[in-house]
Design an enzyme around this catalytic site. Structure first.
Site: not given
Length: 357
Positions: A321-325
């Protein structure tokens, strides 16, 4: 291409030059400078002497700089992960992998011809932890695997290089929230350790879905494990499932440049609002970013920017779940619960995925 889907648009040259002179880490992996007077290109964080503004050409990727005829700098190694450019770091990481149960000391580093303070700074710069902390993490990982395979706790403790059973149990309890013996028989959920280029991760899953994926050095790991354990009606056990194995395989392919999308099923533990935010994050293609305001609009609550930021920070399934994006509205990298250095490297990894995804 609209601004909402643009991939890492470069700011104006004045902003980039200011970031270069300040060695601003928020542009790591997102901008490179080619110096016309030397024919070399660098990271903006390069420690080399700074060129004059008129001698700078700006690039969004290291590949673009190389295609323009610039050679990679031998100090900041802009063509790869920065840590790979430091021979001592590479050698010491290999030493840990070769003997993960070894109990290292600063005296060992001195015997190998290294200055412990230099090694300490280098590992913190690249990995957010010292060499000794990384070595201790490796010993704990080995102990966790031994316990999961059914070995006696004392045997696992000795194999992991801990001098006392209490030391092993304390380290284990800090990580998982309870001592190792209590984790021998899990219910439906089991925890497994996964190694990645950015450090160890704990994956918690059943036979159906991934419930948790977090870096082992994150402070929120212990309460996250406790929350997942409560939701499962008991403590989480140690072991593997087809889902944890699939998670490890997909992460390896992702870091190798062979997988832009994850397909492992996930079961995040959150409120309805948090789950909506996390679902929106999964719609961001690798190689692209969004602002918090854009995520708020995507879920139909344009005034909920701060709530979106909080949900982003509490995501318990990192990377997949790409919260880094999610970045700041001005294009700078904002905080990341797993460490800003990891966010920089994740975005750098995903550079190559942009056109394909």
């Amino acid at each position: 291409m609209t601004k909402d889907t643009a991939m890492f648009d470069l700011p104006d040259p004045e902003t980039l030059y200011h970031a270069l002179t300040a060695r601003d880490p928020s542009f790591e992996g997102r901008a490179f400078v080619g110096v016309t007077s030397t024919g070399i290109f660098c990271r903006l964080t390069c420690p080399s002497r700074k060129p004059r503004p008129e001698n700078c050409r700006w690039f969004g990727t290291s590949e673009a700089a190389a295609e323009a005829g610039f050679r990679p700098c031998k100090r900041c190694h802009p063509s790869g992960i920065a840590a790979e450019g430091e021979a001592a770091v590479t050698a010491l990481r290999a030493a840990i992998e070769a003997d993960p149960g070894r109990r290292w000391s600063e005296a060992d580093l001195e015997e190998m011809g290294h200055d412990p303070s230099t090694i300490r700074r280098a590992f913190r710069r690249h990995f957010g932890m010292t060499f000794l902390q990384m070595a201790r993490e490796a010993r704990l990982r080995e102990g966790a695997r031994r316990v999961a395979s059914g070995d006696a706790v004392i045997e696992a403790q000795l194999d992991a290089g801990f001098e006392s059973a209490s030391g092993f149990r304390q380290a284990f309890a800090r990580l998982f929230g309870h001592p190792p013996a209590a984790m021998r028989k899990g219910a439906g959920l089991v925890a497994d350790w996964i190694d990645t280029p950015l450090g160890g991760m704990i994956a918690v899953a059943d036979d159906e879905a991934l419930h948790l994926l977090e870096f082992t050095d994150r402070k929120a790991l212990k309460p996250q494990l406790a929350r997942v354990s409560r939701a499962a009606g008991g403590q989480v056990g140690l072991g593997q499932t087809s889902v944890t194995r699939r998670t490890a395989e997909e992460l390896e392919a992702y870091f190798s440049g062979d997988r832009a999308r994850f397909e492992v099923p996930v079961a995040p533990h959150g409120t309805d609002f948090q789950n909506r935010v996390w679902a929106a994050l999964q719609q961001i293609p690798a190689g692209e970013t969004r602002s918090y305001a854009q995520i708020a609009r995507a879920i139909g609550q344009p005034t909920a920017t701060r709530a979106v930021a909080r949900a982003n920070a509490t995501n318990g399934i990192a990377i997949i779940i790409p919260c880094h994006r999610v970045i700041g509205a001005d294009g700078t990298l904002t905080g990341y619960a797993g460490g800003l250095w990891r966010k920089q490297k994740l975005i750098a990894v995903e550079r190559s995925y942009g056109p394909r995804s």
